[in-house]
Enzyme design. Structure first.
Site, PDB file in Angstrom:
ATOM      1  N   ASP A  14      42.840  20.615 -24.533  1.00  0.00           N
ATOM      2  CA  ASP A  14      41.533  20.506 -23.914  1.00  0.00           C
ATOM      3  C   ASP A  14      41.042  21.925 -23.580  1.00  0.00           C
ATOM      4  O   ASP A  14      41.160  22.820 -24.416  1.00  0.00           O
ATOM      5  CB  ASP A  14      41.609  19.598 -22.678  1.00  0.00           C
ATOM      6  N   HIS A  24      45.204  12.576 -25.836  1.00  0.00           N
ATOM      7  CA  HIS A  24      44.675  13.823 -25.315  1.00  0.00           C
ATOM      8  C   HIS A  24      45.535  14.376 -24.186  1.00  0.00           C
ATOM      9  O   HIS A  24      45.593  15.587 -23.978  1.00  0.00           O
ATOM     10  CB  HIS A  24      43.253  13.560 -24.820  1.00  0.00           C
ATOM     11  N   TYR A  76      32.381  23.985 -17.484  1.00  0.00           N
ATOM     12  CA  TYR A  76      31.736  23.649 -18.755  1.00  0.00           C
ATOM     13  C   TYR A  76      30.491  24.505 -18.959  1.00  0.00           C
ATOM     14  O   TYR A  76      30.186  24.922 -20.086  1.00  0.00           O
ATOM     15  CB  TYR A  76      31.356  22.177 -18.787  1.00  0.00           C
TER      16      TYR A  76
END
Length: 389
Positions: A184, A364, A311
């Site tokens: 990630d 994930h 982000y």
């Protein structure tokens, strides 16, 4: 280490009874939305499942027991870049050969929690049926604004800056050379460790190639790469609303998610289900206690807003940075339940790829979902590079 160097201090947080009672009060007072009878998970988090989870969180979940379990990991804080950085530092047990220091880089929505199961498998492989010679010194830092690391009061740090902090952390701990691994956002951080510190990073292991960023001529790509780019765009259109919000207006959802534990759980649980190899049944990959340990870490540290802001920082990284190729030896373990799995041609284009595997299970959050498989992937990949550590 010079006297002026930062000094790690042992760190064992304890939630106050008042904080836990406030959490339970908020959970019991949840104001629930409606949902169509047949919605299930198709519109986002399933209402019936979240009601069940919240009821358990309020009246069955034992945070002090989970907190005590996490406290068995050797944890510290150290000032770096003007912030208090929390990290796990677990040394190899009874090594029989060269010990390779390994920094494990987490992503969102998690923290050091992602690696909590795998740390003992890596530091003491002999106690878990593996070769004692494969022992690592394991370092798992919380990124700034995640977990028990401090939140930046100014602009959020991007993955490049975090990689620089982790290189500094490894210097503080006395490691001149080390391996890096992650998934990630942690995949990006470990990538930049290899890019910006190639003289120190012996090899990089990742569980994904990141979502595709390509600004060149599509004609230069293989058919498999073009299909992957198209698949990534389709995934973003169907599943990427959360990321668009994080990149553009992260402060807006932060109000609700910081105030409502049920809302926070809904935001995180939907990702745990969607991105894990659970076949639609989240509790095939995570128990309720495991889910709620992750969510409670976010609640008690009040880090959902600061974690989302990263982000925005990463969205501003210039395209030229994405185009850089990692030249240190790189390996990839592509777990079947992960998102937007890259083709080998892309991995070769973007890194000096020496090993690619496809484990049988996991998604994930592979270090947490399948810790034994993940640990074996790391042991096998880093084995040739131990003498360089």
């Amino acid at each position: 280490m010079p006297d002026t160097a930062p000094r790690p201090e042992p760190f064992t947080p304890r939630a106050s009874p008042a904080a836990l009672e406030d959490l339970r009060t908020r959970l019991r007072a949840t104001r629930w939305p409606d949902a169509p009878d047949d919605a299930g998970w198709s519109l986002g988090t399933d209402l019936a499942y979240l009601r069940e989870l919240v009821a358990y969180w309020a009246d069955g979940f034992d945070w002090p027991a989970q907190e005590a379990a996490l406290a068995r990991l050797p944890r510290y804080r150290v000032p770096l870049g003007g912030l208090g950085i929390h990290f796990v530092h677990a040394r190899a047990a009874a090594p029989t050969g060269p010990v390779l220091p390994l920094v494990l880089c987490h992503g969102w929505p998690d923290s050091f929690w992602r690696y909590s199961k795998v740390v003992p498998l890596l530091t003491d492989p002999g106690a878990h049926g593996a070769d004692p010679a494969d022992a690592f010194d394991v370092i798992v830092p919380d990124m700034p604004g995640y977990g028990y690391s401090e939140r930046p009061s100014g602009p959020p740090l991007d993955s490049i800056a975090v990689a620089g902090l982790w290189a500094e952390l490894m210097d503080v701990l006395g490691y001149a050379r080390f391996g890096a691994a992650g998934g990630d956002i942690g995949s990006h951080v470990s990538r930049y460790l290899g890019l910006d510190h190639p003289g120190r990073v012996v090899a990089v292991h990742r569980t994904d190639g990141g979502l595709p960023v390509f600004t060149g001529d599509p004609a230069d790509l293989t058919p498999e790469e073009r299909a992957w780019l198209e698949g990534g765009a389709a995934w973003g259109a169907a599943e990427g609303a959360y990321a668009a919000m994080h990149r553009t207006k992260p402060q807006t959802p932060a109000f609700g998610l910081t105030d409502s534990p049920a809302g926070l759980a809904a935001w995180i649980v939907e990702k745990l289900r969607s991105w894990s190899d659970c076949g639609g049944d989240i509790e095939r990959s995570f128990t309720k206690d495991e889910i709620l340990t992750n969510v409670t870490l976010y609640w008690l540290t009040e880090t959902i807003g600061s974690s989302m802001r990263m982000y925005r920082a990463n969205g501003a990284i210039p395209p030229a940075q994405h185009a850089r190729r990692v030249e240190v030896p790189s390996g990839f373990s592509l777990f079947p339940g992960d998102i937007v799995l890259p083709p080998r041609a892309w991995l070769d284009r973007t890194a000096n790829t020496v090993r690619v595997t496809e484990p049988a299970r996991g998604g994930h959050f592979a270090p947490f979902e399948e810790p034994e498989l993940y640990a074996e992937e790391l042991r096998e990949f880093f084995r040739p590079y131990r003498a360089a550590g």
